[in-house]
Scaffold this motif. Structure first.
Motif, PDB file in Angstrom:
ATOM      1  N   LEU A 141       0.854  -1.189   0.000  1.00  0.00           N
ATOM      2  CA  LEU A 141       0.000   0.000   0.000  1.00  0.00           C
ATOM      3  C   LEU A 141       0.888   1.236   0.000  1.00  0.00           C
ATOM      4  N   PHE A 187      -3.345   4.522  -2.016  1.00  0.00           N
ATOM      5  CA  PHE A 187      -4.303   4.911  -0.985  1.00  0.00           C
ATOM      6  C   PHE A 187      -5.131   6.113  -1.432  1.00  0.00           C
ATOM      7  N   THR A 222      -7.382   5.152  -4.368  1.00  0.00           N
ATOM      8  CA  THR A 222      -8.469   4.279  -3.916  1.00  0.00           C
ATOM      9  C   THR A 222      -9.594   5.096  -3.296  1.00  0.00           C
ATOM     10  N   ALA A 271     -11.605  -1.707  -0.767  1.00  0.00           N
ATOM     11  CA  ALA A 271     -10.562  -2.737  -0.796  1.00  0.00           C
ATOM     12  C   ALA A 271     -10.524  -3.420  -2.162  1.00  0.00           C
ATOM     13  N   ALA A 303      -8.697  -1.060  -4.431  1.00  0.00           N
ATOM     14  CA  ALA A 303      -7.260  -1.116  -4.147  1.00  0.00           C
ATOM     15  C   ALA A 303      -6.642  -2.335  -4.824  1.00  0.00           C
ATOM     16  N   LEU A 312      -7.398  -2.256   5.206  1.00  0.00           N
ATOM     17  CA  LEU A 312      -7.634  -0.882   4.753  1.00  0.00           C
ATOM     18  C   LEU A 312      -8.211  -0.048   5.880  1.00  0.00           C
ATOM     19  N   ARG A 363      -5.867   1.503   8.216  1.00  0.00           N
ATOM     20  CA  ARG A 363      -5.058   2.600   7.680  1.00  0.00           C
ATOM     21  C   ARG A 363      -5.721   3.965   7.852  1.00  0.00           C
TER      22      ARG A 363
END
Length: 136
Positions: A36, A41, A44, A61, A64, A76, A79
């Motif tokens: 990632l 990020f 996404t 997700a 991503a 995810l 994060r």
């Protein structure tokens, strides 16, 4: 600077790659190289929520994974940290800096008064209208 379509494409490419990578590093969102990345990020969340503002973490997700970073929804979700918010804010700020540095361009208003034009700039709007017929 007034942007052509080609220049806009280049600016967007920079914002979503180089600027996102720098923002992720500078905000300590990404502290070591992983699957990632800052660009994945940012892309996404940006494109996922543009397509569907109610997109779930599961939906994001999947996006991503389409971008080359297979993540579980839980990974995810983990994060979403203050550093992630700082990273996104930095990328938005970078994008706004490009917009604010662009030169205003005259655009036709259309409608009943096609000869009327206005010059538009973010944060500061100026208008140049002919003194002939008043606006309805």
């Amino acid at each position: 600077m007034s942007l052509s379509v080609a220049q806009l494409a280049e600016v967007l490419q920079t914002v979503f790659t180089t600027d996102a990578e720098e923002a992720a590093r500078d905000t300590r969102f990404i502290q070591r190289q992983r699957q990632l990345t800052g660009p994945v990020f940012v892309q996404t969340l940006t494109f996922g929520w543009l397509e569907n503002p109610a997109a779930s973490v599961e939906d994001l997700a999947l996006l991503a994974a389409d971008l080359g970073c297979p993540l579980t929804p839980q990974a995810l979700d983990q994060r979403f940290t203050p550093q992630a918010a700082d990273c996104l804010a930095r990328v938005v700020g970078d994008a706004l800096a490009y917009v604010l540095s662009a030169r205003p361009a005259a655009v036709p208003l259309g409608g009943r008064h096609p000869a009327r034009t206005t010059a538009v700039a973010c944060g500061n709007t100026s208008m140049a209208l002919p003194a002939t017929a008043p606006l309805a």
